[in-house]
Design a protein around this motif. Structure first.
Motif, PDB file in Angstrom:
ATOM      1  N   MET A 283      20.681  -1.489  -3.486  1.00 24.48           N
ATOM      2  CA  MET A 283      19.954  -0.918  -4.583  1.00 24.48           C
ATOM      3  C   MET A 283      19.083  -2.012  -5.444  1.00 24.48           C
ATOM      4  O   MET A 283      19.579  -3.232  -5.472  1.00 24.48           O
ATOM      5  CB  MET A 283      20.831  -0.191  -5.543  1.00 24.48           C
ATOM      6  N   HIS A 284      17.906  -1.803  -5.700  1.00 27.66           N
ATOM      7  CA  HIS A 284      17.086  -2.682  -6.142  1.00 27.66           C
ATOM      8  C   HIS A 284      16.372  -2.396  -7.185  1.00 27.66           C
ATOM      9  O   HIS A 284      15.659  -1.252  -7.486  1.00 27.66           O
ATOM     10  CB  HIS A 284      15.872  -3.243  -5.035  1.00 27.66           C
ATOM     11  N   ASP A 285      16.736  -3.069  -8.456  1.00 19.38           N
ATOM     12  CA  ASP A 285      16.130  -2.797  -9.676  1.00 19.38           C
ATOM     13  C   ASP A 285      14.703  -3.643  -9.942  1.00 19.38           C
ATOM     14  O   ASP A 285      14.733  -4.671  -9.501  1.00 19.38           O
ATOM     15  CB  ASP A 285      17.081  -2.955 -10.930  1.00 19.38           C
ATOM     16  N   GLY A 286      13.737  -3.083 -10.800  1.00 21.99           N
ATOM     17  CA  GLY A 286      12.668  -3.961 -11.072  1.00 21.99           C
ATOM     18  C   GLY A 286      11.644  -3.402  -9.958  1.00 21.99           C
ATOM     19  O   GLY A 286      11.497  -2.499  -9.245  1.00 21.99           O
ATOM     20  N   TYR A 287      10.972  -4.601  -9.584  1.00 23.89           N
ATOM     21  CA  TYR A 287       9.776  -4.586  -8.562  1.00 23.89           C
ATOM     22  C   TYR A 287       9.539  -5.506  -7.831  1.00 23.89           C
ATOM     23  O   TYR A 287       9.956  -6.827  -8.373  1.00 23.89           O
ATOM     24  CB  TYR A 287       8.587  -3.956  -9.313  1.00 23.89           C
ATOM     25  N   ASP A 288       8.585  -5.417  -6.593  1.00 21.47           N
ATOM     26  CA  ASP A 288       8.301  -6.544  -5.944  1.00 21.47           C
ATOM     27  C   ASP A 288       6.958  -6.779  -5.929  1.00 21.47           C
ATOM     28  O   ASP A 288       6.085  -5.723  -5.869  1.00 21.47           O
ATOM     29  CB  ASP A 288       8.923  -6.352  -4.534  1.00 21.47           C
ATOM     30  N   VAL A 289       6.344  -7.857  -5.810  1.00 22.73           N
ATOM     31  CA  VAL A 289       4.826  -8.061  -5.690  1.00 22.73           C
ATOM     32  C   VAL A 289       4.768  -8.849  -4.070  1.00 22.73           C
ATOM     33  O   VAL A 289       5.269  -9.958  -3.915  1.00 22.73           O
ATOM     34  CB  VAL A 289       4.365  -8.839  -6.883  1.00 22.73           C
ATOM     35  N   ASP A 290       3.987  -8.298  -3.506  1.00 27.17           N
ATOM     36  CA  ASP A 290       3.633  -9.209  -2.183  1.00 27.17           C
ATOM     37  C   ASP A 290       2.147  -9.922  -2.633  1.00 27.17           C
ATOM     38  O   ASP A 290       1.192  -9.450  -2.363  1.00 27.17           O
ATOM     39  CB  ASP A 290       3.450  -8.296  -0.918  1.00 27.17           C
ATOM     40  N   ALA A 291       2.663 -11.472  -3.126  1.00 26.07           N
ATOM     41  CA  ALA A 291       1.274 -11.932  -3.806  1.00 26.07           C
ATOM     42  C   ALA A 291       0.366 -12.228  -2.593  1.00 26.07           C
ATOM     43  O   ALA A 291      -0.906 -12.493  -2.862  1.00 26.07           O
ATOM     44  CB  ALA A 291       1.650 -13.203  -4.386  1.00 26.07           C
ATOM     45  N   GLU A 292       0.849 -12.500  -1.413  1.00 21.68           N
ATOM     46  CA  GLU A 292      -0.126 -12.946  -0.419  1.00 21.68           C
ATOM     47  C   GLU A 292      -0.973 -11.741   0.092  1.00 21.68           C
ATOM     48  O   GLU A 292      -2.014 -11.857   0.289  1.00 21.68           O
ATOM     49  CB  GLU A 292       0.716 -13.510   0.929  1.00 21.68           C
ATOM     50  N   ARG A 293      -0.387 -10.485  -0.017  1.00 18.88           N
ATOM     51  CA  ARG A 293      -1.181  -9.269   0.517  1.00 18.88           C
ATOM     52  C   ARG A 293      -2.104  -8.885  -0.801  1.00 18.88           C
ATOM     53  O   ARG A 293      -3.071  -8.670  -0.469  1.00 18.88           O
ATOM     54  CB  ARG A 293      -0.078  -8.080   0.741  1.00 18.88           C
ATOM     55  N   LEU A 294      -1.716  -8.983  -1.976  1.00 21.71           N
ATOM     56  CA  LEU A 294      -2.271  -8.965  -2.967  1.00 21.71           C
ATOM     57  C   LEU A 294      -3.673  -9.659  -2.935  1.00 21.71           C
ATOM     58  O   LEU A 294      -4.936  -9.291  -3.302  1.00 21.71           O
ATOM     59  CB  LEU A 294      -1.463  -8.932  -4.367  1.00 21.71           C
ATOM     60  N   ALA A 295      -3.552 -10.880  -3.013  1.00 17.64           N
ATOM     61  CA  ALA A 295      -4.698 -11.949  -2.644  1.00 17.64           C
ATOM     62  C   ALA A 295      -5.479 -11.568  -1.689  1.00 17.64           C
ATOM     63  O   ALA A 295      -6.605 -11.579  -1.597  1.00 17.64           O
ATOM     64  CB  ALA A 295      -4.174 -13.403  -2.536  1.00 17.64           C
ATOM     65  N   GLY A 296      -4.837 -11.204  -0.521  1.00 20.59           N
ATOM     66  CA  GLY A 296      -5.932 -10.602   0.646  1.00 20.59           C
ATOM     67  C   GLY A 296      -6.681  -9.338   0.330  1.00 20.59           C
ATOM     68  O   GLY A 296      -7.829  -9.452   0.694  1.00 20.59           O
ATOM     69  N   GLN A 297      -6.160  -8.676  -0.559  1.00 19.61           N
ATOM     70  CA  GLN A 297      -6.804  -7.267  -0.767  1.00 19.61           C
ATOM     71  C   GLN A 297      -7.689  -7.717  -1.666  1.00 19.61           C
ATOM     72  O   GLN A 297      -8.943  -7.186  -1.802  1.00 19.61           O
ATOM     73  CB  GLN A 297      -5.766  -6.318  -1.585  1.00 19.61           C
ATOM     74  N   ALA A 298      -7.637  -8.617  -2.825  1.00 18.43           N
ATOM     75  CA  ALA A 298      -8.600  -9.092  -3.789  1.00 18.43           C
ATOM     76  C   ALA A 298      -9.858  -9.834  -3.243  1.00 18.43           C
ATOM     77  O   ALA A 298     -10.910  -9.698  -3.750  1.00 18.43           O
ATOM     78  CB  ALA A 298      -7.905 -10.138  -4.541  1.00 18.43           C
ATOM     79  N   SER A 299      -9.629 -10.447  -1.969  1.00 20.71           N
ATOM     80  CA  SER A 299     -10.691 -11.122  -1.404  1.00 20.71           C
ATOM     81  C   SER A 299     -11.636  -9.934  -0.730  1.00 20.71           C
ATOM     82  O   SER A 299     -12.609 -10.401  -0.512  1.00 20.71           O
ATOM     83  CB  SER A 299     -10.099 -11.843  -0.240  1.00 20.71           C
ATOM     84  N   GLN A 300     -11.068  -8.802  -0.586  1.00 25.59           N
ATOM     85  CA  GLN A 300     -12.057  -7.775  -0.104  1.00 25.59           C
ATOM     86  C   GLN A 300     -13.374  -7.336  -1.079  1.00 25.59           C
ATOM     87  O   GLN A 300     -14.027  -6.611  -0.667  1.00 25.59           O
ATOM     88  CB  GLN A 300     -11.252  -6.392   0.407  1.00 25.59           C
ATOM     89  N   PHE A 301     -12.965  -7.481  -2.378  1.00 29.77           N
ATOM     90  CA  PHE A 301     -13.798  -7.119  -3.381  1.00 29.77           C
ATOM     91  C   PHE A 301     -15.198  -7.790  -3.329  1.00 29.77           C
ATOM     92  O   PHE A 301     -16.277  -7.441  -3.849  1.00 29.77           O
ATOM     93  CB  PHE A 301     -13.303  -7.350  -4.869  1.00 29.77           C
ATOM     94  N   GLU A 302     -15.185  -9.185  -2.736  1.00 34.09           N
ATOM     95  CA  GLU A 302     -16.400 -10.168  -2.953  1.00 34.09           C
ATOM     96  C   GLU A 302     -17.483  -9.492  -2.070  1.00 34.09           C
ATOM     97  O   GLU A 302     -18.518  -9.088  -2.254  1.00 34.09           O
ATOM     98  CB  GLU A 302     -16.103 -11.366  -2.719  1.00 34.09           C
TER      99      GLU A 302
END
Length: 105
Positions: free
Chosen positions: A1-20
């Motif tokens: 069981m996993h409480d809380g949340y996870d962030v895939d920072a590398e994936r988030l940064a990759g998605q962020a780069s698509q906005f430019e």
């Protein structure tokens, strides 16, 4: 069981780069639309029907074009905020790991 949340920072940064590129594309579309509208002038016509149509639709149409002018920058800002968030998560994880590693020693 996993409480809380996870962030895939590398994936988030990759998605962020698509906005430019999206921001650049929106800016080009807005420029093309503005140039086309300026070149062709009012499209409502000068007869009674055209003037009636213009009275109802010209201001909302102008508002949309004006709002589109800021959309490019707003999309760029979203990309920047997502990128900054990814960097913050990465820095937080690194700091936590450093803290745990220093406690082990």
């Amino acid at each position: 069981m996993h409480d809380g949340y996870d962030v895939d920072a590398e994936r988030l940064a990759g998605q962020a780069s698509q906005f430019e590129p999206l921001s650049t594309r929106v800016a080009a579309l807005h420029r093309t639309l503005t140039e086309a509208l300026s070149a062709n002038g009012a499209c409502w016509g000068t007869d009674a029907v055209g003037q009636s149509f213009s009275a109802v639709h010209a201001q909302p149409a102008d508002d949309v074009v004006a709002r589109l002018s800021s959309l490019s920058g707003r999309l760029g800002d979203v990309g920047t905020r997502l990128s900054d968030t990814a960097a913050t998560y990465t820095a937080g994880e690194d700091a936590a790991l450093d803290h745990l590693n220093s406690a082990e020693q």
